[in-house]
Motif scaffolding. Sequence first.
Motif: not given
Lengths: 314, 390
Positions: A55, A70-71, A73, A87-88, A91-92, A95-98
Amino acid sequence: MLLNQEVRCLNVIPLKMDYLKELESEAISILRSAAFQFQNPYLLFSGGKDSICLVHLAMKAFYPLQVPFKLLHVDTGHNFSETMVFRDEFVEKYKLDCHVQSVIDSIRNHKIPDAKGKFPSRNALQSVALLDAINALKIDACIGGARRDEEKARAKERIFSFRNDQGEWNPIQQRPEPWNLLNGKIHPGENVRVFPLSNWTELDVWNYILQENIELPSLYFAHERLCLVLPDGALMAFNPYMRLESGDELVECRVRFRTIGDMTCTAAIASNATTVEEVIKELEMSKISERGATRLDDRISPAGMEDRKRQGYF
Amino acid sequence: MEIARVFTAGSVNDGKSTLIGRMLLDSNAISTDIMQQLTALNATDVLDLALLTDGLRAERDLGITIDVAYKYFTTKRKKFILLDTPGHKEYTRNMFTGASNCQMAILLVDVTQGITSQTLKHIEIVAILGMPYVIFAINKMDKVDFQEAGFIRCQQDLWSALQSFPDLPKVDFIPVCALDGDNIVHPSVKMDWYKGGALLEAIEAVEIPLDFSPENLVLEIQGLMENYVFANVVSGTYDPQYPLFHKEIALPRLQSLNVHGISLQTMKQGEQVVFSMDGMPVFQKGDRIYADSCPIIARDFVAVVCWMSEGINESKNTFGLISGSFETTVHVDWKQAQIEINDMVEVDLHLEKERCCFEHTLAKKRERFILYDLDTFSTVAAGMIKNELK
C-alpha cells in the motif's frame, strides 16, 4: 594462463541506484502496469508487513493522486485482534476502500466443512473465499505481497501470474516474462495475480520499513504473551480456537511474530526485538527461514504451497 | 550496495543447480530448516543441492529444471538475484527469459564432456541478448583430477566457438567443482595452477555501466490519470539545456513533481517519475518523450525473435506486441516456411502503430518486445528490434 583474463571493472564510476531504490522502482513500475493494464484491480491486504509495504508503494506510485486500487481482505475469522484494529485504523487514516470477504460466508455458501483439529486452520479455505470475491466483484487482477524468497514454489512464479477461469495456477505453462515485459491480456472470467515484491527478501522488506518509517501492527515487536509450547519448540499464541489437551501447558513468553497469518497456524518466535532496527539485527542473525519459523501450514508436504496455489491460493 | 542479476545455464547434468546450491550454502544463505527439508527429501547421504531450486513437483519427479527459479543472497558488496534456468533443449525459451532479465551469465561446461550443442545455443542467446559479462564455469574438475590440461582444452574450444559471434561480451573462464565447492565461493586449494579468483569474487567485482548521458534522455509514458503523466526513464538523465520532444514537436516546460526524492532534475535510467505540463499535447500510453535530436519513428522494423510456443507455419503472422507500456498489433514476415519452438530467427515487423526508437537504444539492444497470441493471449515470442526496415 593462456586466455584467462583478470576480472576487472567495466566502469569504475558507480552509477547504480541503491538496491532498495531499485527494488522500489521495480515495484512501482509493476503497480503502474497493473493500474494501466487492468479494468478492476484489487490489492490483497492482510494487515501483514508485506501488504502494508504494498500500500505504501502504491501511494508513492500514484502520488499526488489517490491509490487507484481498492483493498481486499480475506478474513478467516481467526485473525489476531491487533491485526483487525490495525487494518481499520490504517484504512481510515489513508482513506482507502477495503472490501472484507468472509471465509465463514464461503464455508456456509458452499457447504464445505470448517477446519478441524487441535489447531483448526482456515488457511486453505481462504482460496475459496478469494475466488468468491474475484467472481462477485469481477476482479481481473489481484495485487499481492508474495515474495519469491518465501518458498520454493513461489520462487518459480511470474510477476504477472495467470489464473484460468477456475482460478487455477498452471506452474509448468506460465507466460514467459523476458525483460520483465508484463502480459496482462486475459479473457473475461480469468484473472492475474500481480506480485510487485517478487524480488524482495524478508530483510529487504524490513530495511524498507526502516527507511520509509512505515507503521506496523504491534504483533511484529516483542511483547509478553501466553503461549503453548509445541513438541518441536514452536510457540503457539493461546487463542480461543485451539483445543487444549490434558498435559498442555501454557507459558508466558516474550515473543514477536515474523509473519501474521491466522492465530491458528502462525507461530510466534521468542524475541526481545522492540524496534525495527532490533528486528533487522535479529533477522540478520537468524538461521531459520521466515515461513519455517512460523508457518504450520507449510509443514504438510514439500509441495504444500504448490498444491494450494494450483487451487487458487494467493 | 547494488543488485546484480546473474543467471546460470548449462547442458543436462552439468551440475548447474548444484552450483547454485553450493553458492547459497557456502555464502550462508540457506537456513537450517531448509537444510533439514533437503536432508529429508533425499534418500542418500550426499546432500542433493538441486532440490533447493527445483521448486515444482514435476521438476523433482523428473529430476530436471523446467522453469526459472529465483534465489537471493547478499554479500558485503552486492545483493544477488540468481536465476537458475533449465538446461534441456526443449526449455530453451525459459532460459532465454531468465537470461533476458540479467546482466551477467554463468555458463556451465562439464570438463569431461566439453562443448555441447546446448553450450553453443547458450552462447548464441548470450550474444543475441548482448549480455555484457559471461563466465564459463568449467565444472567437474574433480573428474580430471583437478589437472590444468582439461581446463585449457575446454577454454580453447570455447574461445574458438566465441569467435563466430559478433559483439563479444567480456569473458572469464574459471575451473570449478560445484559438488565440493572448489572455486565457487572459496578459492580451491586443489588447483594452484589457477591464479584467478573464485566464481563469487568474479561476479562481485563486475560493474555494469548504465546510460547516463542527458542527450539520450528517453521517457516512456506508462499511463495518464487526470492531468498527470506517469512515466519511466528508459535511458539517460535530465538536463534542462536539452529541450524535450514528443513526436518531433518541442514540448512546453515540464512541471516536475518531487516524488519520493525523484525530481526531473535528478531522475536517472530505471526510475519512475510523474509530471504535468501546461498545454499538454495528446499523449498516449507507450508514447515517448525524448531529448535525442534524431528519433526513428517508424512502423517497419527488422527484429530478432525467439519463438516460445508450439511450431507454426508462416501463415500465422498477426500478433499482439507489448514493448514496455507500448502495445499494438503486428504483422510478422517470417521469411521462412516453418517456425519451431525455441527457434531464433530474423524477421520483418510491420506495426499497426508507429514506434519511436533511437540509434542508442537500438545499439544497446534495448528495444525489446513480446508477442502474444490474439486468441489465447498467451505470450508466444520475445524479440529485439535491430533497425528500421528500409
